[in-house]
Design a protein around this motif. Structure first.
Motif, PDB file in Angstrom:
ATOM      1  N   ALA A  54       0.936  -1.172   0.054  1.00  0.00           N
ATOM      2  CA  ALA A  54      -0.009  -0.030   0.009  1.00  0.00           C
ATOM      3  C   ALA A  54       0.741   1.173   0.107  1.00  0.00           C
ATOM      4  O   ALA A  54       2.322   1.151   0.157  1.00  0.00           O
ATOM      5  N   ASN A  55       0.380   2.326  -0.246  1.00  0.00           N
ATOM      6  CA  ASN A  55       0.971   3.580  -0.134  1.00  0.00           C
ATOM      7  C   ASN A  55       1.659   3.670   1.286  1.00  0.00           C
ATOM      8  O   ASN A  55       1.127   3.715   2.188  1.00  0.00           O
ATOM      9  N   ILE A  56       2.846   4.167   0.997  1.00  0.00           N
ATOM     10  CA  ILE A  56       3.690   4.055   2.166  1.00  0.00           C
ATOM     11  C   ILE A  56       3.294   5.170   3.254  1.00  0.00           C
ATOM     12  O   ILE A  56       3.553   5.179   4.341  1.00  0.00           O
ATOM     13  N   ILE A  57       2.666   6.213   2.706  1.00  0.00           N
ATOM     14  CA  ILE A  57       2.229   7.285   3.638  1.00  0.00           C
ATOM     15  C   ILE A  57       1.131   6.985   4.320  1.00  0.00           C
ATOM     16  O   ILE A  57       0.870   7.634   5.488  1.00  0.00           O
ATOM     17  N   TYR A  58       0.594   5.773   4.254  1.00  0.00           N
ATOM     18  CA  TYR A  58      -0.610   5.260   5.108  1.00  0.00           C
ATOM     19  C   TYR A  58      -0.001   4.922   6.454  1.00  0.00           C
ATOM     20  O   TYR A  58      -0.721   4.665   7.503  1.00  0.00           O
ATOM     21  N   MET A 101      -5.806  15.409   6.788  1.00  0.00           N
ATOM     22  CA  MET A 101      -5.191  15.458   5.381  1.00  0.00           C
ATOM     23  C   MET A 101      -5.390  14.124   4.989  1.00  0.00           C
ATOM     24  O   MET A 101      -5.459  13.958   3.557  1.00  0.00           O
ATOM     25  N   MET A 102      -5.396  13.086   5.589  1.00  0.00           N
ATOM     26  CA  MET A 102      -5.515  11.784   4.832  1.00  0.00           C
ATOM     27  C   MET A 102      -6.923  11.568   4.156  1.00  0.00           C
ATOM     28  O   MET A 102      -6.714  11.154   3.148  1.00  0.00           O
ATOM     29  N   ILE A 103      -7.788  12.140   5.021  1.00  0.00           N
ATOM     30  CA  ILE A 103      -9.280  12.047   4.411  1.00  0.00           C
ATOM     31  C   ILE A 103      -9.151  12.774   3.005  1.00  0.00           C
ATOM     32  O   ILE A 103      -9.907  12.397   2.195  1.00  0.00           O
ATOM     33  N   ALA A 108     -11.145   8.602  -1.602  1.00  0.00           N
ATOM     34  CA  ALA A 108     -11.588   7.508  -2.777  1.00  0.00           C
ATOM     35  C   ALA A 108     -11.001   6.075  -2.850  1.00  0.00           C
ATOM     36  O   ALA A 108     -11.362   5.311  -3.477  1.00  0.00           O
ATOM     37  N   ASP A 109      -9.824   5.951  -1.969  1.00  0.00           N
ATOM     38  CA  ASP A 109      -9.359   4.546  -1.711  1.00  0.00           C
ATOM     39  C   ASP A 109      -9.828   3.754  -0.550  1.00  0.00           C
ATOM     40  O   ASP A 109      -9.943   4.208   0.487  1.00  0.00           O
ATOM     41  N   ILE A 110     -10.318   2.682  -1.135  1.00  0.00           N
ATOM     42  CA  ILE A 110     -11.043   1.630  -0.139  1.00  0.00           C
ATOM     43  C   ILE A 110     -10.071   1.220   1.033  1.00  0.00           C
ATOM     44  O   ILE A 110     -10.421   1.127   2.093  1.00  0.00           O
ATOM     45  N   TYR A 111      -8.899   1.130   0.722  1.00  0.00           N
ATOM     46  CA  TYR A 111      -7.797   0.801   1.566  1.00  0.00           C
ATOM     47  C   TYR A 111      -7.741   1.649   2.762  1.00  0.00           C
ATOM     48  O   TYR A 111      -7.309   1.122   3.888  1.00  0.00           O
ATOM     49  N   PHE A 112      -7.802   3.119   2.355  1.00  0.00           N
ATOM     50  CA  PHE A 112      -7.881   4.165   3.417  1.00  0.00           C
ATOM     51  C   PHE A 112      -8.737   4.025   4.439  1.00  0.00           C
ATOM     52  O   PHE A 112      -8.515   3.812   5.757  1.00  0.00           O
ATOM     53  N   TRP A 113     -10.193   3.567   3.986  1.00  0.00           N
ATOM     54  CA  TRP A 113     -11.069   3.482   4.722  1.00  0.00           C
ATOM     55  C   TRP A 113     -10.861   1.912   5.653  1.00  0.00           C
ATOM     56  O   TRP A 113     -11.800   2.120   6.717  1.00  0.00           O
ATOM     57  N   LYS A 114     -10.377   1.398   5.007  1.00  0.00           N
ATOM     58  CA  LYS A 114     -10.158   0.046   5.869  1.00  0.00           C
ATOM     59  C   LYS A 114      -9.284   0.202   7.059  1.00  0.00           C
ATOM     60  O   LYS A 114      -9.349  -0.315   8.374  1.00  0.00           O
ATOM     61  N   LEU A 115      -8.328   1.141   7.109  1.00  0.00           N
ATOM     62  CA  LEU A 115      -7.361   1.688   8.088  1.00  0.00           C
ATOM     63  C   LEU A 115      -8.137   2.526   9.029  1.00  0.00           C
ATOM     64  O   LEU A 115      -8.247   2.827  10.304  1.00  0.00           O
ATOM     65  N   ASP A 167     -15.558  -7.507  -0.893  1.00  0.00           N
ATOM     66  CA  ASP A 167     -14.614  -6.966   0.197  1.00  0.00           C
ATOM     67  C   ASP A 167     -15.259  -5.844   0.781  1.00  0.00           C
ATOM     68  O   ASP A 167     -14.881  -5.825   2.152  1.00  0.00           O
ATOM     69  N   ALA A 168     -16.142  -5.078   0.148  1.00  0.00           N
ATOM     70  CA  ALA A 168     -16.827  -4.089   1.048  1.00  0.00           C
ATOM     71  C   ALA A 168     -17.494  -4.641   1.957  1.00  0.00           C
ATOM     72  O   ALA A 168     -17.998  -3.507   2.847  1.00  0.00           O
ATOM     73  N   ALA A 169     -17.760  -5.829   2.250  1.00  0.00           N
ATOM     74  CA  ALA A 169     -18.728  -6.110   3.389  1.00  0.00           C
ATOM     75  C   ALA A 169     -18.101  -6.240   4.666  1.00  0.00           C
ATOM     76  O   ALA A 169     -18.454  -6.094   5.749  1.00  0.00           O
ATOM     77  N   GLN A 170     -16.688  -5.918   4.671  1.00  0.00           N
ATOM     78  CA  GLN A 170     -15.841  -5.564   5.762  1.00  0.00           C
ATOM     79  C   GLN A 170     -16.614  -4.309   6.617  1.00  0.00           C
ATOM     80  O   GLN A 170     -16.490  -4.191   7.908  1.00  0.00           O
ATOM     81  N   PHE A 171     -17.221  -3.367   6.026  1.00  0.00           N
ATOM     82  CA  PHE A 171     -17.677  -2.306   6.252  1.00  0.00           C
ATOM     83  C   PHE A 171     -19.274  -2.393   7.119  1.00  0.00           C
ATOM     84  O   PHE A 171     -19.745  -1.594   7.730  1.00  0.00           O
ATOM     85  N   VAL A 172     -19.980  -3.491   6.630  1.00  0.00           N
ATOM     86  CA  VAL A 172     -21.314  -3.852   7.026  1.00  0.00           C
ATOM     87  C   VAL A 172     -21.116  -3.868   8.469  1.00  0.00           C
ATOM     88  O   VAL A 172     -22.010  -3.310   9.240  1.00  0.00           O
ATOM     89  N   LEU A 173     -20.296  -4.826   8.884  1.00  0.00           N
ATOM     90  CA  LEU A 173     -20.287  -4.970  10.556  1.00  0.00           C
ATOM     91  C   LEU A 173     -18.870  -5.422  10.724  1.00  0.00           C
ATOM     92  O   LEU A 173     -18.353  -6.564  10.559  1.00  0.00           O
ATOM     93  N   PRO A 174     -17.969  -4.194  10.943  1.00  0.00           N
ATOM     94  CA  PRO A 174     -16.790  -4.338  11.219  1.00  0.00           C
ATOM     95  C   PRO A 174     -16.503  -5.326  12.252  1.00  0.00           C
ATOM     96  O   PRO A 174     -16.901  -5.785  13.094  1.00  0.00           O
TER      97      PRO A 174
END
Length: 294
Positions: A54-58, A101-103, A108-115, A167-174
């Motif tokens: 992933a983007n190292i900035i994460y 800043m990250m938001i 638009a990056d789903i990986y960011f929202w996983k974090l 994959d997005a089901a991760q957000f239904v009930l974390p």
């Protein structure tokens, strides 16, 4: 097999089991347990970002997560108590600045929202604790620490038995919320177990038999139980939901003086026990809700 997930589950469950045992025996669970889970989770979270390419900035996300977590255990004055406390105020300003800043940059990056699941879970569990839905501080800290360790569903083939539909089901009930949800379900099972236990002992009294069990009065002294019977105005009365008492032994002595040898009690079961069981159940079985989402 994903050995990182195996290691995470093993560490979290072992520490939870030790903490639950301590809570059962002494009604205290040291903050060290949650520091171990959370600290180890921080290491795994950083490693996962790198291994995922992933983007190292994460990795910058770790700073606010670490501060929010550490502040839970910092016994300090409020930021605006006796004036302004510049250090915590500054750390919160930096942390929220990083998140903002990250938001702005990566919304638009789903990986960011996983974090982002981690700080969001922090907020949810703190609110649940403040509104007395999560009763114990140790329970809230445990769930917050587990949020760092498991922001996403751990996949250890062939588990979970109930697959994520997408994959997005991760957000239904974390996953951290799933642990809480399943722990609540496990707690509901306790009355069923008590029912069968009391039937096996031929101790039949409803609804006491689904809320507790009979125990010799002398044995009840010093135990973590609430008597469902007490002496009031010279008569033995039964209470389905007995209030907490600061004079347990005196209450039991009055029951003994009234001629009782045994008393119906309801056990004080630490919620850390269902949380520990829920972790394994959630890893192995998964999210029951996904049976209906395809």
């Amino acid at each position: 097999m994903d050995w990182i997930s195996v290691l995470k589950v093993a560490i979290a469950f072992i520490v939870l089991a030790i903490a639950a045992r301590a809570d059962w025996r002494t009604r205290e669970a040291s903050d060290v347990y949650w520091m171990v889970i959370g600290g180890t989770g921080m290491f795994f979270l950083a490693a996962q970002i790198v291994l995922d390419g992933a983007n190292i900035i994460y990795l910058a996300m770790l700073a606010p997560i670490a501060w929010f977590f550490v502040d839970i255990f910092w016994d300090r004055k409020g930021m605006f108590e006796d004036g302004i406390s510049p250090l915590p105020l500054g750390l919160y300003a930096i942390s929220f600045g990083i998140l903002a800043m990250m938001i702005y940059l990566y919304n638009a990056d789903i990986y960011f929202w996983k974090l982002m699941i981690v700080p969001i879970m922090f907020l949810i569990f703190i609110l649940l604790y403040q509104f007395d839905i999560i009763k114990g501080g140790a329970d809230a800290k445990a769930l917050i620490a587990l949020s760092i360790m498991f922001p996403l569903y751990p996949i250890i083939e062939p588990f979970p038995l109930i697959d994520l539909p997408y994959d997005a089901a991760q957000f239904v009930l974390p996953f951290p919320l799933l642990i809480l949800f399943n722990a609540a379900i496990i707690t509901v099972i306790v009355p069923v177990l008590l029912l069968f236990y009391n039937l096996s002992k031929k101790q039949v009294r409803f609804p006491a038999m689904i809320l507790g069990y009979r125990m010799p009065i002398e044995e009840a002294k010093g135990k973590f139980v609430w008597p469902m019977e007490r002496v009031e105005e010279g008569a033995v009365k039964f209470s389905v939901f007995p209030p907490a008492s600061e004079t347990l032994n005196e209450d039991l002595d009055r029951l003994s003086a009234a001629g009782l040898k045994e008393v119906w009690v309801t056990p004080k079961i630490p919620f850390l026990i269902p949380i520990a069981a829920s972790l394994l159940f959630s890893v192995i079985v998964g999210n029951l809700l996904f049976l209906f989402i395809r």
